[in-house]
Design an enzyme around this catalytic site. Structure first.
Site, PDB file in Angstrom:
ATOM      1  N   VAL A  59      48.613  -8.831  10.393  1.00 37.61           N
ATOM      2  CA  VAL A  59      48.012  -7.582   9.898  1.00 37.61           C
ATOM      3  C   VAL A  59      48.287  -6.454  10.881  1.00 37.61           C
ATOM      4  O   VAL A  59      48.193  -6.640  12.095  1.00 37.61           O
ATOM      5  CB  VAL A  59      46.498  -7.754   9.676  1.00 37.61           C
ATOM      6  CG1 VAL A  59      45.866  -6.454   9.186  1.00 37.61           C
ATOM      7  CG2 VAL A  59      46.237  -8.886   8.679  1.00 37.61           C
ATOM      8  N   LEU A  84      42.053  -8.143  14.147  1.00 43.60           N
ATOM      9  CA  LEU A  84      43.083  -8.111  13.115  1.00 43.60           C
ATOM     10  C   LEU A  84      43.963  -9.342  13.297  1.00 43.60           C
ATOM     11  O   LEU A  84      44.388  -9.647  14.413  1.00 43.60           O
ATOM     12  CB  LEU A  84      43.954  -6.853  13.236  1.00 43.60           C
ATOM     13  CG  LEU A  84      43.336  -5.515  12.826  1.00 43.60           C
ATOM     14  CD1 LEU A  84      44.320  -4.382  13.088  1.00 43.60           C
ATOM     15  CD2 LEU A  84      42.932  -5.530  11.370  1.00 43.60           C
ATOM     16  N   ASP A  85      44.236 -10.068  12.220  1.00 45.62           N
ATOM     17  CA  ASP A  85      45.118 -11.236  12.290  1.00 45.62           C
ATOM     18  C   ASP A  85      46.499 -10.823  12.781  1.00 45.62           C
ATOM     19  O   ASP A  85      46.911  -9.660  12.591  1.00 45.62           O
ATOM     20  CB  ASP A  85      45.242 -11.905  10.921  1.00 45.62           C
ATOM     21  CG  ASP A  85      43.947 -12.592  10.493  1.00 45.62           C
ATOM     22  OD1 ASP A  85      43.078 -12.814  11.365  1.00 45.62           O
ATOM     23  OD2 ASP A  85      43.802 -12.898   9.296  1.00 45.62           O
ATOM     24  N   PRO A  86      47.267 -11.745  13.371  1.00 44.17           N
ATOM     25  CA  PRO A  86      48.612 -11.412  13.873  1.00 44.17           C
ATOM     26  C   PRO A  86      49.514 -10.730  12.846  1.00 44.17           C
ATOM     27  O   PRO A  86      50.257  -9.815  13.185  1.00 44.17           O
ATOM     28  CB  PRO A  86      49.173 -12.783  14.275  1.00 44.17           C
ATOM     29  CG  PRO A  86      47.959 -13.557  14.696  1.00 44.17           C
ATOM     30  CD  PRO A  86      46.877 -13.118  13.748  1.00 44.17           C
TER      31      PRO A  86
END
Length: 330
Positions: free
Chosen positions: A80, A76-78
């Protein structure tokens, strides 16, 4: 096979090839493992906050639990938030298999212009099914065109230029890029404002806990000896493969599989009826422990009738050697 036989629908789900007893001196039901073992063969679903990367969260879990290995089942991106399953020690062997699980997100998309609701609904419906995607510039993978499947898009709310929607996708689908592409087709442009993952495979928000929850439960066990809270947060790795068809084996077959042998017909006790030739299966002990993963060489009915020969081609051994006694010759 306590963990499986406790389910009321056992007779509906499984074929009985041979009824045998398990020796209580060896192995252990996953829910009754001693706490150290329970942690080492478990996973935790973290509700990832906005800010840290998935890798940072994985490291924090490793430090909190004082273990050597942890691994997540999908980045998961930072920015998100949401469901981030983290496998611990022995369970990290499942990471690669679980990374391909279906994903579900709730996304807030911001349109760059005023658009009629019916036009938004019409265009978003066009993006259900197989779509082409090129990964965004910030992603870590090659920027080549790929085909991904969007299983379902459901608009939850539209407020001016803000569109809140739920989307179910194949693993590897970029929701940020999906928003950009939707905006281009609508004609006004759009971008992803916020994103939350609500499900990955069988892992859901309801199963998720914060890092603080995990830390408090671990400290409570270490300092007070109270296991209840930590056992509620950490789950046995066996539950991570709950949706994979199962073949249950005799005690005498377990150690041979742990040494790399394929499963033969003589070692089988129970076969889940949805086992299909050429599809992945999970091999379990009679106590409900995960032994290995493999590919079925027969359908469930064929496996039930088979007297000899390989019924599962083992591809990934999960259990350590020596948990069950050797009943085979070198």
């Amino acid at each position: 096979m306590q963990i499986i036989k406790e389910q009321k629908d056992f007779e509906d789900r499984f074929y009985v090839k041979e009824e045998v007893e398990t020796d209580e001196r060896y192995g252990c039901s996953p829910f009754r493992r001693p706490m150290e073992d329970y942690i080492r063969k478990g996973f935790v679903c973290i509700d990832k906050p906005m800010g840290p990367s998935s890798h940072e969260v994985v490291v924090w879990v490793r430090r909190i639990l004082e273990v050597e290995k942890t691994g997540h089942t999908g980045t998961l991106d930072p920015r998100v938030t949401g469901v981030l399953p983290i496998m611990i020690e022995q369970a990290t062997k499942l990471v690669q298999i679980l990374q391909g699980s279906e994903k579900e997100y709730v996304c807030l998309m911001r349109l760059h212009g005023d658009v009629k609701r019916e036009d938004v609904e019409k265009v978003m419906k066009m993006f259900e099914g197989k779509i082409y995607q090129r990964p965004p510039l910030k992603s870590a993978v090659k920027k080549r065109l790929r085909i991904r499947e969007v299983k379902k898009i459901e608009i939850l709310e539209i407020d001016g230029r803000d569109v809140l929607f739920k989307v179910t996708t194949e693993a590897g689908t970029y929701i940020r890029k999906l928003c950009t592409d939707i905006g281009e087709v609508i004609g006004c442009g759009a971008h992803m404002q916020e994103l939350r993952r609500t499900r990955t495979g069988i892992f859901t928000e309801e199963m998720s806990y914060t890092l603080q929850d995990l830390l408090d439960a671990y400290v409570f066990w270490k300092e007070e000896g109270e296991e209840r809270y930590l056992r509620r947060i950490i789950k046995p790795m066996e539950l991570a493969v709950a949706d994979i068809p199962k073949v249950v084996v005799k005690d005498t077959a377990v150690d041979a599989i742990c040494h790399g042998a394929d499963l033969t017909a003589r070692g089988v006790c129970y076969i889940e009826k949805n086992v299909k030739k050429g599809r992945r299966v999970a091999i379990f002990t009679l106590k409900g422990e995960l032994v290995a993963l493999g590919v079925a060489t027969m359908d469930a009915e064929e496996m039930l009738r088979a007297k000899k020969g390989v019924v599962v081609d083992v591809t990934r051994v999960i259990m350590e050697r020596g948990v069950y006694p050797r009943a085979w010759k070198k």
